[in-house]
Design a protein around this motif. Structure first.
Motif, PDB file in Angstrom:
ATOM      1  N   MET A 123      18.067  -3.964   4.564  1.00 43.64           N
ATOM      2  CA  MET A 123      16.993  -3.589   5.470  1.00 43.64           C
ATOM      3  C   MET A 123      16.780  -2.077   5.468  1.00 43.64           C
ATOM      4  SD  MET A 123      14.883  -5.118   7.437  1.00 43.64           S
ATOM      5  CE  MET A 123      14.130  -5.307   8.994  1.00 43.64           C
ATOM      6  N   GLY A 124      17.846  -1.310   5.336  1.00 40.11           N
ATOM      7  CA  GLY A 124      17.725   0.135   5.328  1.00 40.11           C
ATOM      8  C   GLY A 124      16.888   0.635   4.168  1.00 40.11           C
ATOM      9  N   LYS A 125      17.022  -0.036   3.015  1.00 44.94           N
ATOM     10  CA  LYS A 125      16.247   0.374   1.845  1.00 44.94           C
ATOM     11  C   LYS A 125      14.760   0.121   2.068  1.00 44.94           C
ATOM     12  CE  LYS A 125      16.178   0.084  -3.136  1.00 44.94           C
ATOM     13  NZ  LYS A 125      16.841  -0.416  -4.333  1.00 44.94           N
ATOM     14  N   MET A 126      14.436  -0.997   2.723  1.00 47.56           N
ATOM     15  CA  MET A 126      13.031  -1.301   3.016  1.00 47.56           C
ATOM     16  C   MET A 126      12.441  -0.266   3.977  1.00 47.56           C
ATOM     17  SD  MET A 126      12.097  -3.824   1.231  1.00 47.56           S
ATOM     18  CE  MET A 126      10.644  -4.470   2.000  1.00 47.56           C
ATOM     19  N   ASN A 127      13.217   0.145   4.966  1.00 47.46           N
ATOM     20  CA  ASN A 127      12.751   1.171   5.907  1.00 47.46           C
ATOM     21  C   ASN A 127      12.506   2.491   5.185  1.00 47.46           C
ATOM     22  OD1 ASN A 127      12.768  -0.521   8.130  1.00 47.46           O
ATOM     23  ND2 ASN A 127      14.792   0.102   8.796  1.00 47.46           N
ATOM     24  N   ALA A 128      13.402   2.841   4.271  1.00 42.73           N
ATOM     25  CA  ALA A 128      13.249   4.085   3.517  1.00 42.73           C
ATOM     26  C   ALA A 128      11.993   4.035   2.653  1.00 42.73           C
ATOM     27  CB  ALA A 128      14.488   4.334   2.657  1.00 42.73           C
ATOM     28  N   ILE A 129      11.751   2.880   2.034  1.00 47.71           N
ATOM     29  CA  ILE A 129      10.550   2.731   1.204  1.00 47.71           C
ATOM     30  C   ILE A 129       9.295   2.844   2.066  1.00 47.71           C
ATOM     31  CG2 ILE A 129       9.230   1.081  -0.191  1.00 47.71           C
ATOM     32  CD1 ILE A 129      11.963   0.083  -1.266  1.00 47.71           C
ATOM     33  N   ALA A 130       9.313   2.210   3.231  1.00 46.29           N
ATOM     34  CA  ALA A 130       8.160   2.266   4.140  1.00 46.29           C
ATOM     35  C   ALA A 130       7.911   3.694   4.609  1.00 46.29           C
ATOM     36  CB  ALA A 130       8.381   1.339   5.327  1.00 46.29           C
ATOM     37  N   LEU A 131       8.980   4.413   4.938  1.00 44.70           N
ATOM     38  CA  LEU A 131       8.823   5.805   5.383  1.00 44.70           C
ATOM     39  C   LEU A 131       8.304   6.686   4.258  1.00 44.70           C
ATOM     40  CD1 LEU A 131      11.973   6.281   7.645  1.00 44.70           C
ATOM     41  CD2 LEU A 131       9.578   6.112   8.365  1.00 44.70           C
ATOM     42  N   ASP A 132       8.781   6.460   3.030  1.00 45.50           N
ATOM     43  CA  ASP A 132       8.278   7.213   1.881  1.00 45.50           C
ATOM     44  C   ASP A 132       6.791   6.956   1.685  1.00 45.50           C
ATOM     45  OD1 ASP A 132      10.710   8.372   1.336  1.00 45.50           O
ATOM     46  OD2 ASP A 132      11.224   6.977  -0.289  1.00 45.50           O
ATOM     47  N   HIS A 133       6.398   5.690   1.784  1.00 48.73           N
ATOM     48  CA  HIS A 133       4.991   5.320   1.625  1.00 48.73           C
ATOM     49  C   HIS A 133       4.138   5.963   2.724  1.00 48.73           C
ATOM     50  CE1 HIS A 133       1.623   2.976   0.219  1.00 48.73           C
ATOM     51  NE2 HIS A 133       1.424   2.518   1.438  1.00 48.73           N
ATOM     52  N   GLN A 134       4.633   5.931   3.962  1.00 50.92           N
ATOM     53  CA  GLN A 134       3.905   6.542   5.077  1.00 50.92           C
ATOM     54  C   GLN A 134       3.749   8.041   4.849  1.00 50.92           C
ATOM     55  OE1 GLN A 134       5.667   5.931   8.915  1.00 50.92           O
ATOM     56  NE2 GLN A 134       4.183   7.197   9.960  1.00 50.92           N
ATOM     57  N   SER A 135       4.788   8.681   4.358  1.00 55.53           N
ATOM     58  CA  SER A 135       4.741  10.118   4.088  1.00 55.53           C
ATOM     59  C   SER A 135       3.695  10.441   3.031  1.00 55.53           C
ATOM     60  CB  SER A 135       6.118  10.604   3.647  1.00 55.53           C
ATOM     61  OG  SER A 135       6.089  11.969   3.348  1.00 55.53           O
ATOM     62  N   ILE A 136       3.622   9.616   1.999  1.00 52.32           N
ATOM     63  CA  ILE A 136       2.631   9.817   0.938  1.00 52.32           C
ATOM     64  C   ILE A 136       1.220   9.703   1.511  1.00 52.32           C
ATOM     65  CG2 ILE A 136       1.656   8.784  -1.158  1.00 52.32           C
ATOM     66  CD1 ILE A 136       4.596   8.064  -1.908  1.00 52.32           C
ATOM     67  N   ILE A 137       0.995   8.688   2.333  1.00 53.67           N
ATOM     68  CA  ILE A 137      -0.323   8.484   2.945  1.00 53.67           C
ATOM     69  C   ILE A 137      -0.688   9.668   3.838  1.00 53.67           C
ATOM     70  CG2 ILE A 137      -1.592   7.079   4.626  1.00 53.67           C
ATOM     71  CD1 ILE A 137      -0.060   4.645   3.447  1.00 53.67           C
ATOM     72  N   GLU A 138       0.275  10.131   4.650  1.00 55.55           N
ATOM     73  CA  GLU A 138       0.018  11.270   5.533  1.00 55.55           C
ATOM     74  C   GLU A 138      -0.298  12.524   4.738  1.00 55.55           C
ATOM     75  OE1 GLU A 138       3.495  11.349   7.973  1.00 55.55           O
ATOM     76  OE2 GLU A 138       2.789   9.690   9.226  1.00 55.55           O
ATOM     77  N   ASN A 139       0.414  12.749   3.640  1.00 55.43           N
ATOM     78  CA  ASN A 139       0.153  13.924   2.809  1.00 55.43           C
ATOM     79  C   ASN A 139      -1.232  13.852   2.176  1.00 55.43           C
ATOM     80  OD1 ASN A 139       2.616  15.150   3.339  1.00 55.43           O
ATOM     81  ND2 ASN A 139       3.605  14.242   1.570  1.00 55.43           N
ATOM     82  N   GLU A 140      -1.606  12.668   1.697  1.00 50.90           N
ATOM     83  CA  GLU A 140      -2.935  12.499   1.112  1.00 50.90           C
ATOM     84  C   GLU A 140      -4.013  12.726   2.164  1.00 50.90           C
ATOM     85  OE1 GLU A 140      -2.912   8.609  -0.640  1.00 50.90           O
ATOM     86  OE2 GLU A 140      -1.753   9.276  -2.388  1.00 50.90           O
ATOM     87  N   TRP A 141      -3.801  12.211   3.365  1.00 54.64           N
ATOM     88  CA  TRP A 141      -4.769  12.386   4.441  1.00 54.64           C
ATOM     89  C   TRP A 141      -4.924  13.877   4.745  1.00 54.64           C
ATOM     90  CZ3 TRP A 141      -4.064  14.749   9.166  1.00 54.64           C
ATOM     91  CH2 TRP A 141      -5.134  14.656  10.056  1.00 54.64           C
ATOM     92  N   GLU A 142      -3.794  14.582   4.846  1.00 50.60           N
ATOM     93  CA  GLU A 142      -3.846  16.010   5.166  1.00 50.60           C
ATOM     94  C   GLU A 142      -4.575  16.795   4.073  1.00 50.60           C
ATOM     95  OE1 GLU A 142      -0.884  19.706   6.227  1.00 50.60           O
ATOM     96  OE2 GLU A 142      -0.212  17.668   6.642  1.00 50.60           O
ATOM     97  N   GLN A 143      -4.329  16.466   2.824  1.00 50.11           N
ATOM     98  CA  GLN A 143      -5.011  17.147   1.716  1.00 50.11           C
ATOM     99  C   GLN A 143      -6.513  16.890   1.755  1.00 50.11           C
ATOM    100  OE1 GLN A 143      -3.042  15.779  -1.820  1.00 50.11           O
ATOM    101  NE2 GLN A 143      -1.236  17.045  -1.477  1.00 50.11           N
ATOM    102  N   GLU A 144      -6.888  15.640   2.043  1.00 45.69           N
ATOM    103  CA  GLU A 144      -8.311  15.304   2.129  1.00 45.69           C
ATOM    104  C   GLU A 144      -8.983  16.044   3.288  1.00 45.69           C
ATOM    105  OE1 GLU A 144      -8.340  11.070   2.493  1.00 45.69           O
ATOM    106  OE2 GLU A 144      -7.827  10.754   0.387  1.00 45.69           O
TER     107      GLU A 144
END
Length: 66
Positions: A1-22
């Motif tokens: 379960m910890g690995k899934m949470n880490a993947i989800a947080l990484d994905h969220q971080s990518i989305i937030e970074n893309e949003w900020e750049q846009e």
């Protein structure tokens, strides 16, 4: 379960970074200075975090019935 949470947080971080750049590109293209853009983005992030906190508070608080 910890690995899934880490993947989800990484994905969220990518989305937030893309949003900020846009947002940064859009605001700069509208003629805002870099300082203004930074302030606007921080304001938007703070507003979003406040909305999420309020939404979570609504879920966590049970209504009081007499």
């Amino acid at each position: 379960m910890g690995k899934m949470n880490a993947i989800a947080l990484d994905h969220q971080s990518i989305i937030e970074n893309e949003w900020e750049q846009e947002q940064r590109a859009l605001l700069l293209s509208q003629g805002h200075t870099s300082e203004e853009v930074e302030e606007i983005i921080l304001e938007m992030i703070n507003e979003y975090q406040q909305e999420v906190a309020l939404d979570n508070a609504d879920i966590m608080v049970e209504p009081y019935d007499n």
